[in-house]
Design an enzyme around this catalytic site. Structure first.
Site, PDB file in Angstrom:
ATOM      1  N   TYR A  82      -9.374 -47.778 -49.783  1.00 25.52           N
ATOM      2  CA  TYR A  82     -10.039 -48.763 -50.591  1.00 25.52           C
ATOM      3  C   TYR A  82     -11.662 -48.949 -50.010  1.00 25.52           C
ATOM      4  O   TYR A  82     -11.513 -48.954 -48.691  1.00 25.52           O
ATOM      5  CB  TYR A  82      -9.496 -50.135 -50.636  1.00 25.52           C
ATOM      6  CG  TYR A  82     -10.547 -50.964 -51.594  1.00 25.52           C
ATOM      7  CD1 TYR A  82     -10.288 -51.073 -52.797  1.00 25.52           C
ATOM      8  CD2 TYR A  82     -11.394 -52.057 -50.851  1.00 25.52           C
ATOM      9  CE1 TYR A  82     -11.055 -51.941 -53.622  1.00 25.52           C
ATOM     10  CE2 TYR A  82     -12.131 -52.876 -51.760  1.00 25.52           C
ATOM     11  CZ  TYR A  82     -11.933 -52.608 -52.954  1.00 25.52           C
ATOM     12  OH  TYR A  82     -12.896 -53.541 -53.683  1.00 25.52           O
ATOM     13  N   TRP A 116     -16.284 -49.292 -51.003  1.00 27.32           N
ATOM     14  CA  TRP A 116     -17.437 -49.088 -51.829  1.00 27.32           C
ATOM     15  C   TRP A 116     -18.124 -47.836 -51.634  1.00 27.32           C
ATOM     16  O   TRP A 116     -18.842 -47.317 -52.431  1.00 27.32           O
ATOM     17  CB  TRP A 116     -18.463 -50.430 -52.094  1.00 27.32           C
ATOM     18  CG  TRP A 116     -17.894 -51.276 -52.946  1.00 27.32           C
ATOM     19  CD1 TRP A 116     -16.784 -52.077 -52.960  1.00 27.32           C
ATOM     20  CD2 TRP A 116     -18.759 -51.732 -53.796  1.00 27.32           C
ATOM     21  NE1 TRP A 116     -16.862 -52.997 -54.111  1.00 27.32           N
ATOM     22  CE2 TRP A 116     -18.015 -52.912 -54.663  1.00 27.32           C
ATOM     23  CE3 TRP A 116     -20.001 -51.521 -54.070  1.00 27.32           C
ATOM     24  CZ2 TRP A 116     -18.667 -53.403 -55.875  1.00 27.32           C
ATOM     25  CZ3 TRP A 116     -20.769 -52.189 -55.452  1.00 27.32           C
ATOM     26  CH2 TRP A 116     -19.929 -52.977 -56.116  1.00 27.32           C
TER      27      TRP A 116
HETATM   28  N1  LIG Z   1     -12.926 -62.833 -46.277  1.00 26.77           N
HETATM   29  C1  LIG Z   1     -13.289 -62.180 -47.278  1.00 26.77           C
HETATM   30  N2  LIG Z   1     -13.029 -61.011 -47.286  1.00 26.77           N
HETATM   31  C2  LIG Z   1     -13.399 -60.079 -48.237  1.00 26.77           C
HETATM   32  C3  LIG Z   1     -14.154 -60.692 -49.414  1.00 26.77           C
HETATM   33  C4  LIG Z   1     -14.401 -62.077 -49.485  1.00 26.77           C
HETATM   34  O1  LIG Z   1     -14.925 -62.607 -50.290  1.00 26.77           O
HETATM   35  N3  LIG Z   1     -13.799 -62.644 -48.507  1.00 26.77           N
HETATM   36  N4  LIG Z   1     -14.565 -59.936 -50.189  1.00 26.77           N
HETATM   37  C5  LIG Z   1     -13.796 -58.672 -50.642  1.00 26.77           C
HETATM   38  C6  LIG Z   1     -14.393 -57.663 -51.502  1.00 26.77           C
HETATM   39  S1  LIG Z   1     -14.767 -58.279 -53.162  1.00 26.77           S
HETATM   40  C7  LIG Z   1     -14.613 -56.323 -51.313  1.00 26.77           C
HETATM   41  S2  LIG Z   1     -15.221 -55.446 -52.698  1.00 26.77           S
HETATM   42  C8  LIG Z   1     -14.304 -55.791 -49.866  1.00 26.77           C
HETATM   43  C9  LIG Z   1     -15.520 -54.627 -49.669  1.00 26.77           C
HETATM   44  O2  LIG Z   1     -14.929 -53.956 -48.714  1.00 26.77           O
HETATM   45  P1  LIG Z   1     -15.487 -52.344 -48.449  1.00 26.77           P
HETATM   46  O3  LIG Z   1     -15.890 -51.833 -49.782  1.00 26.77           O
HETATM   47  O4  LIG Z   1     -14.534 -51.720 -47.653  1.00 26.77           O
HETATM   48  O5  LIG Z   1     -16.700 -52.734 -47.521  1.00 26.77           O
HETATM   49  P2  LIG Z   1     -18.133 -51.702 -47.225  1.00 26.77           P
HETATM   50  O6  LIG Z   1     -18.800 -52.494 -46.185  1.00 26.77           O
HETATM   51  O7  LIG Z   1     -18.980 -51.508 -48.822  1.00 26.77           O
HETATM   52  O8  LIG Z   1     -17.348 -50.574 -46.868  1.00 26.77           O
HETATM   53  C10 LIG Z   1     -17.831 -49.171 -47.341  1.00 26.77           C
HETATM   54  C11 LIG Z   1     -17.730 -48.227 -45.932  1.00 26.77           C
HETATM   55  O9  LIG Z   1     -18.233 -46.998 -46.477  1.00 26.77           O
HETATM   56  C12 LIG Z   1     -19.263 -46.234 -45.206  1.00 26.77           C
HETATM   57  N5  LIG Z   1     -19.555 -45.369 -46.086  1.00 26.77           N
HETATM   58  C13 LIG Z   1     -20.847 -45.684 -46.896  1.00 26.77           C
HETATM   59  N6  LIG Z   1     -21.293 -44.057 -47.272  1.00 26.77           N
HETATM   60  C14 LIG Z   1     -20.352 -43.518 -47.034  1.00 26.77           C
HETATM   61  C15 LIG Z   1     -20.116 -41.972 -47.431  1.00 26.77           C
HETATM   62  O10 LIG Z   1     -20.730 -41.348 -48.131  1.00 26.77           O
HETATM   63  N7  LIG Z   1     -18.850 -41.316 -46.783  1.00 26.77           N
HETATM   64  C16 LIG Z   1     -17.879 -41.997 -46.130  1.00 26.77           C
HETATM   65  N8  LIG Z   1     -16.845 -41.487 -45.625  1.00 26.77           N
HETATM   66  N9  LIG Z   1     -18.251 -43.497 -45.634  1.00 26.77           N
HETATM   67  C17 LIG Z   1     -19.308 -44.016 -46.347  1.00 26.77           C
HETATM   68  C18 LIG Z   1     -19.903 -47.570 -44.970  1.00 26.77           C
HETATM   69  O11 LIG Z   1     -20.535 -47.269 -43.670  1.00 26.77           O
HETATM   70  C19 LIG Z   1     -19.021 -48.733 -45.056  1.00 26.77           C
HETATM   71  O12 LIG Z   1     -18.140 -48.791 -43.822  1.00 26.77           O
HETATM   72  O13 LIG Z   1     -14.387 -56.862 -49.037  1.00 26.77           O
HETATM   73  C20 LIG Z   1     -13.500 -57.944 -49.391  1.00 26.77           C
HETATM   74  N10 LIG Z   1     -13.242 -58.780 -48.286  1.00 26.77           N
HETATM   75  N1  LIG Z   2     -25.861 -59.093 -51.902  1.00 29.13           N
HETATM   76  C1  LIG Z   2     -24.532 -58.757 -52.118  1.00 29.13           C
HETATM   77  N2  LIG Z   2     -24.253 -59.036 -53.358  1.00 29.13           N
HETATM   78  C2  LIG Z   2     -23.046 -58.682 -53.889  1.00 29.13           C
HETATM   79  C3  LIG Z   2     -21.849 -58.286 -52.705  1.00 29.13           C
HETATM   80  C4  LIG Z   2     -22.393 -58.244 -51.601  1.00 29.13           C
HETATM   81  O1  LIG Z   2     -21.708 -57.926 -50.558  1.00 29.13           O
HETATM   82  N3  LIG Z   2     -23.673 -58.628 -51.093  1.00 29.13           N
HETATM   83  N4  LIG Z   2     -20.626 -57.818 -53.271  1.00 29.13           N
HETATM   84  C5  LIG Z   2     -20.249 -57.412 -54.775  1.00 29.13           C
HETATM   85  C6  LIG Z   2     -18.994 -57.421 -54.972  1.00 29.13           C
HETATM   86  S1  LIG Z   2     -17.955 -56.223 -54.519  1.00 29.13           S
HETATM   87  C7  LIG Z   2     -18.271 -58.464 -55.451  1.00 29.13           C
HETATM   88  S2  LIG Z   2     -16.662 -58.292 -55.764  1.00 29.13           S
HETATM   89  C8  LIG Z   2     -19.154 -59.701 -55.897  1.00 29.13           C
HETATM   90  C9  LIG Z   2     -18.363 -60.950 -55.505  1.00 29.13           C
HETATM   91  O2  LIG Z   2     -18.744 -62.089 -56.460  1.00 29.13           O
HETATM   92  P1  LIG Z   2     -18.114 -63.536 -56.233  1.00 29.13           P
HETATM   93  O3  LIG Z   2     -16.793 -63.621 -55.793  1.00 29.13           O
HETATM   94  O4  LIG Z   2     -18.478 -64.203 -57.069  1.00 29.13           O
HETATM   95  O5  LIG Z   2     -19.108 -63.734 -54.801  1.00 29.13           O
HETATM   96  P2  LIG Z   2     -18.918 -64.906 -53.517  1.00 29.13           P
HETATM   97  O6  LIG Z   2     -20.366 -64.902 -53.096  1.00 29.13           O
HETATM   98  O7  LIG Z   2     -17.779 -64.350 -52.537  1.00 29.13           O
HETATM   99  O8  LIG Z   2     -18.562 -66.240 -54.132  1.00 29.13           O
HETATM  100  C10 LIG Z   2     -19.546 -66.851 -55.004  1.00 29.13           C
HETATM  101  C11 LIG Z   2     -19.525 -68.101 -54.609  1.00 29.13           C
HETATM  102  O9  LIG Z   2     -18.296 -68.964 -54.953  1.00 29.13           O
HETATM  103  C12 LIG Z   2     -18.349 -70.260 -54.352  1.00 29.13           C
HETATM  104  N5  LIG Z   2     -17.035 -70.676 -54.210  1.00 29.13           N
HETATM  105  C13 LIG Z   2     -15.985 -70.184 -53.172  1.00 29.13           C
HETATM  106  N6  LIG Z   2     -14.744 -70.789 -53.323  1.00 29.13           N
HETATM  107  C14 LIG Z   2     -14.814 -71.525 -54.592  1.00 29.13           C
HETATM  108  C15 LIG Z   2     -13.932 -72.328 -55.208  1.00 29.13           C
HETATM  109  O10 LIG Z   2     -12.916 -72.496 -54.933  1.00 29.13           O
HETATM  110  N7  LIG Z   2     -14.342 -72.700 -56.242  1.00 29.13           N
HETATM  111  C16 LIG Z   2     -15.861 -72.910 -56.833  1.00 29.13           C
HETATM  112  N8  LIG Z   2     -16.152 -73.369 -57.892  1.00 29.13           N
HETATM  113  N9  LIG Z   2     -16.663 -71.963 -56.073  1.00 29.13           N
HETATM  114  C17 LIG Z   2     -16.289 -71.421 -54.946  1.00 29.13           C
HETATM  115  C18 LIG Z   2     -18.984 -70.147 -53.102  1.00 29.13           C
HETATM  116  O11 LIG Z   2     -19.753 -70.957 -52.786  1.00 29.13           O
HETATM  117  C19 LIG Z   2     -19.642 -68.658 -53.247  1.00 29.13           C
HETATM  118  O12 LIG Z   2     -21.224 -68.590 -52.681  1.00 29.13           O
HETATM  119  O13 LIG Z   2     -20.333 -59.752 -55.398  1.00 29.13           O
HETATM  120  C20 LIG Z   2     -21.049 -58.769 -55.426  1.00 29.13           C
HETATM  121  N10 LIG Z   2     -22.328 -58.527 -55.163  1.00 29.13           N
HETATM  122 MO   LIG Z   3     -15.898 -56.801 -54.526  1.00 32.67          MO
END
Ligand SMILES: Nc1nc2c(c(=O)[nH]1)N[C@H]1C(S)=C(S)[C@@H](COP(=O)(O)OP(=O)(O)OC[C@H]3O[C@@H](n4cnc5c(=O)[nH]c(N)nc54)[C@H](O)[C@@H]3O)O[C@H]1N2
Ligand SMILES: Nc1nc2c(c(=O)[nH]1)N[C@H]1C(S)=C(S)[C@@H](COP(=O)(O)OP(=O)(O)OC[C@H]3O[C@@H](n4cnc5c(=O)[nH]c(N)nc54)[C@H](O)[C@@H]3O)O[C@H]1N2
Ligand SMILES: [Mo]
Length: 770
Positions: free
Chosen positions: A119, A121
């Site tokens: 998994y 991005w």
């Molecule tokens: N506590 C907490 N944890 C969370 C979340 C949260 O809200 N709270 N959010 C979750 C969510 S929504 C998501 S989507 C995940 C994201 O989790 P990930 O998608 O695992 O996070 P990234 O940092 O985007 O990891 C991508 C990795 O790919 C590498 N990479 C970039 N380009 C390439 C390439 O061309 N080849 C290879 N081999 N590697 C490459 C980058 O250096 C990076 O280390 O995290 C989750 N974790």
């Molecule tokens: N700049 C930037 N943008 C991103 C990403 C990133 O890594 N960086 N990741 C992307 C990805 S993979 C995803 S999945 C999306 C995720 O999108 P979201 O999941 O919506 O993003 P978050 O910033 O984790 O959460 C949004 C807000 O929800 C509020 N929140 C937390 N818990 C609760 C709750 O219990 N109730 C309510 N009402 N609010 C709460 C927090 O204050 C938080 O700032 O974002 C995407 N956009």
């Molecule tokens: Mo995500």
């Protein structure tokens, strides 16, 4: 941080794409990299400024590396994993070793012992998409792998939405649009806010950041936005919004209080419920307290969610006669019982009767990613075909540690009983589980059970540090690719701008050479080099344009021009508009063909943590005297997840090189913390250090830190695992949302905070581990 404005170069800049936006890039006269926003983007994402000093950063992996213990003692479970030395190797040597190990595992244990979920991005280019590459490789080389389903983003929503309304992409990607909000919405209840930091990101790339403009237009027309969140900052200033400050994890209670008020005041749309919904009476019994003796009144809700009873009643009354949209951020469902707010918000929207109306109804996930609320292209954008996977075993993605720790164990998921396979080898490319997973010490323990852990990385992430074999790969800007997304009208020829760092190679080339060693090169490559694949991936788009009689440039013309505008479909309101107007002719893909206010299917699973209608289920791990605060671990504004955390823009958001932890003045003063204090945030699982920022605009029971700081592990004085950089996943809890979705619950956990009085340890997260 704003763009460093340099004197313009004489050399041409070329378009390139990242998940955080399309931009222009090129070499400056002095050889440094310049990046500029794309001229057609009204609201560029400053994350592009992480690129220039990332390319040659010391954190990049420059050479293949093998862990000493693995090299000396061979494959097998190893407690040294994550703490060992690495030995540099030549490509030929390391690929020989790796091919031999893949063959060994395949012969001794079968492809069903290989975890290839991988998994993550990775990068925006559609060909060098690392996860697709690793899947294709494992399918062709060893006949498959154990996969993962769903995402960390929306694990609970992806499972529950099909039971109650339809697939997530139909609800999020082809539903209410930003243009509709600008023109029609009169009241928007934004649960979790509409944070522009989040809406400015989309996998594959985005050329047109239009959310801010749409919100501005709506507000100027008089639309009232309500940001319902523990943090005021989740709404952009442009919304001129009213803040409804809610206790984390309590939205379902608030929604029930709103529903109860709508009902008792006769503000709900009985006709819509009768014609478009299934199972209202049973839910009504619960709402009014007939089934459990507890009416879910505004007063009841106020006691749980921290919003005043009067405010709840006023919020409900404010919908009368108005076009109302309810949005729910992904964040609400990345928590215990995360299915419930997704479902209850749908029921609220159904009660208001505006589902399918322009700018009204249910906008699940609006504002959380740039894919949502947009028009879709009428031509396809190609992708790398991943081939056939002969292995049927899978896990819901966030159950990785459970799987590795409990081979043969059982898991309930969405009505199924899954058996965890016995995994010997994991192959990861394009993701960072030591960023994305919860309870990282448990995860480290889980990875120690493997025979072999292989990682392709651009940089020394926490994951690379826990691997046995680390293969250096190119990052975007160092290779040719195509950037495109179904929701964005610009296709980009991402031409190589820099030579690879060190001896880094493309994931594709690494897999080609491995396939040669395994005798599966023809199957993996289909006889194409990278440029051959780009032409192949471009072709469906060109063909579809030609079929529609539109300008359809050849690949060579596209490559030379650098960009191609794709036609987009009209905004027809999608599945829900059609359903609204003729529910019998256009039934929803649910068992009843209608919105499921109750779901006999879910009820039939018999899960107490996800019953047959939306319900308030108290958190299993609420704040306690030892851990009295909710930690919100949300998405970072200054980077995408953990990517390029060492880049200048991400660095500019830190204080003294550490992440910032925001807290209410009350939380701070009780603990002798002031702005800039070094704080230790901890619970039973571990601790992290961060720098305090004191802020009025948050709930007094909440502290917040963004995810994405690279893990920098030490033991504190008491031997507790501590990240000195500020990675919150050292303290988050590793359990599924419920037996239905089994999504991650990483957004919320309970912690204690204290001032850190000892000497501040150095942050060494970016120092290579040898
Ligand atoms: N506590 C907490 N944890 C969370 C979340 C949260 O809200 N709270 N959010 C979750 C969510 S929504 C998501 S989507 C995940 C994201 O989790 P990930 O998608 O695992 O996070 P990234 O940092 O985007 O990891 C991508 C990795 O790919 C590498 N990479 C970039 N380009 C390439 C390439 O061309 N080849 C290879 N081999 N590697 C490459 C980058 O250096 C990076 O280390 O995290 C989750 N974790
Ligand atoms: N700049 C930037 N943008 C991103 C990403 C990133 O890594 N960086 N990741 C992307 C990805 S993979 C995803 S999945 C999306 C995720 O999108 P979201 O999941 O919506 O993003 P978050 O910033 O984790 O959460 C949004 C807000 O929800 C509020 N929140 C937390 N818990 C609760 C709750 O219990 N109730 C309510 N009402 N609010 C709460 C927090 O204050 C938080 O700032 O974002 C995407 N956009
Ligand atoms: Mo995500």
């Amino acid at each position: 941080m704003e763009a460093k404005m340099k004197v313009p170069t004489k050399k041409p800049l070329r378009p390139h794409s990242a998940h955080w936006g399309v931009f222009l890039a090129g070499d400056d006269d002095d050889g440094s990299l310049i990046v500029r926003p794309h001229p057609s983007d009204p609201d560029p994402n400053p994350i592009i400024h992480n690129f220039p000093d990332a390319l040659e950063h010391r954190a990049r992996v420059a050479q293949p590396m093998v862990r000493q213990g693995w090299l000396e003692d061979g494959p097998g479970p190893d407690a040294r994993r994550g703490r060992d030395r690495f030995i540099p190797m030549q490509w030929d040597e390391v690929l020989d070793l790796l091919a031999k190990e893949l063959r060994r595992v395949q012969t001794a244990h079968g492809a069903g012992s290989v975890f290839g979920g991988s998994y993550g991005w990775s990068s925006a280019g559609r060909f060098h998409h690392a996860q697709s590459q690793v899947h294709r490789f494992l399918n062709t080389a060893i006949g498959g792998y154990v996969r993962s389903v769903n995402t960390y983003s929306a694990g609970a929503a992806e499972v529950i939405l099909p039971h109650i309304i339809g697939r997530i992409d139909q609800v999020a990607r082809r539903n209410v649009t930003w243009d509709q909000i600008a023109e029609h919405s009169e009241v928007v209840w934004a649960f979790g806010g509409l944070a522009l930091k989040n809406a400015r990101v989309a996998s594959g790339g985005v050329s047109l950041h239009l959310e801010r403009g749409a919100i501005q237009r709506a507000a100027a027309r008089g639309c009232r936005f309500f940001g319902i969140s523990p943090q005021r900052s989740d709404m952009p200033d442009e919304a001129c919004s009213e803040w409804v400050c809610v206790v984390p994890g309590s939205d379902t209670a608030l929604m029930l209080g709103l529903a109860h008020t709508l009902m008792t005041e006769g503000l709900h749309d009985r006709a819509f419920i009768a014609s478009h919904c299934h199972g209202w009476p049973e839910f009504e019994g619960y709402l009014l307290g007939r089934s459990d003796g507890i009416p879910k009144s505004a007063k009841w809700a106020a006691g749980l969610c921290g919003v005043d009873e009067r405010a709840i009643i006023e919020l409900a009354r404010g919908t009368a006669g108005k076009r109302v949209l309810i949005t729910v951020a992904h964040s609400l469902q990345r928590a215990e019982h995360g299915e419930q707010p997704v479902w209850m918000a749908l029921v609220l929207a159904a009660m208001l009767g505006q589902i399918g109306q322009p700018g009204g109804g249910y906008g699940y996930a609006m504002g959380t990613l740039a894919h949502y609320g947009r028009r879709n292209n009428v031509v396809p954008v190609g992708a790398l075909n991943q081939g056939q996977n002969a292995i049927k075993d899978f896990i819901p993605v966030a159950r990785i540690a459970d799987m590795l720790l409990n081979p043969g164990g059982m898991l309930e998921y969405n009505g199924l009983n899954l058996r965890y396979p016995d995994i010997k080898l994991a192959y990861w490319a394009g993701g960072n589980p030591f960023h994305h997973h919860q309870d990282l010490m448990r995860l480290a323990e889980a990875f120690r059970r493997l025979d072999t852990f292989i990682v392709h990385e651009i940089a020394w992430t926490g994951t690379a540090r826990h691997a046995d074999i680390v293969l250096p790969c190119t990052m975007t800007l160092e290779r040719d690719d195509i950037g495109a997304a179904q929701t964005d009208p610009l296709m980009v020829a991402m031409r190589r701008i820099r030579k690879p760092h060190g001896v880094a190679r493309d994931d594709y080339d690494i897999f080609c050479d491995l396939s040669r060693r395994l005798g599966t090169y023809e199957d993996f490559s289909d006889g194409r080099d990278a440029m051959g694949w780009l032409k192949h991936i471009y072709e469906p788009t060109r063909q579809a344009l030609a079929d529609k009689g539109l300008d359809a440039p050849s690949f060579e013309e596209f490559w030379e021009t650098g960009e191609l505008r794709l036609p987009q479909a009209a905004d027809d309101g999608g599945m829900l508009r059609a359903f609204r107007h003729a529910p019998r002719d256009n039934p929803l893909p649910t068992p009843s063909g209608r919105i499921q206010i109750t779901s006999p299917v879910i009820a039939g699973f018999g899960y107490d943590d996800c019953p047959g209608h939306p319900a308030w289920i108290p958190p299993k791990r609420p704040p306690s005297p030892e851990h009295p605060l909710w930690l919100v671990a949300n998405q970072p504004a200054s980077r995408l997840h953990s990517q390029l955390d060492f880049g200048a823009h991400s660095q500019s958001s830190k204080v003294n090189g550490r992440e910032v932890c925001t807290m209410h003045p009350g939380v701070a003063s009780e603990r002798g913390i002031i702005d800039g204090s070094l704080v230790r945030v901890f619970n039973d699982r571990g601790a992290f250090l961060a720098v305090a920022r004191v802020c009025e605009d948050m709930h007094p029971c909440v502290v917040q830190i963004a995810t994405g700081a690279w893990l920098d592990l030490r033991r504190d004085g008491d031997g507790v695992a501590m990240c000195v950089h500020g990675n919150p996943n050292i303290v988050t809890f590793d359990a599924g949302t419920s037996r239905l979705g089994q999504g991650t619950t990483g957004q919320l956990c309970v912690v204690q905070v204290e001032r850190y009085e000892r000497d501040a340890p150095d942050v060494t997260a970016y120092e290579p581990p040898f």
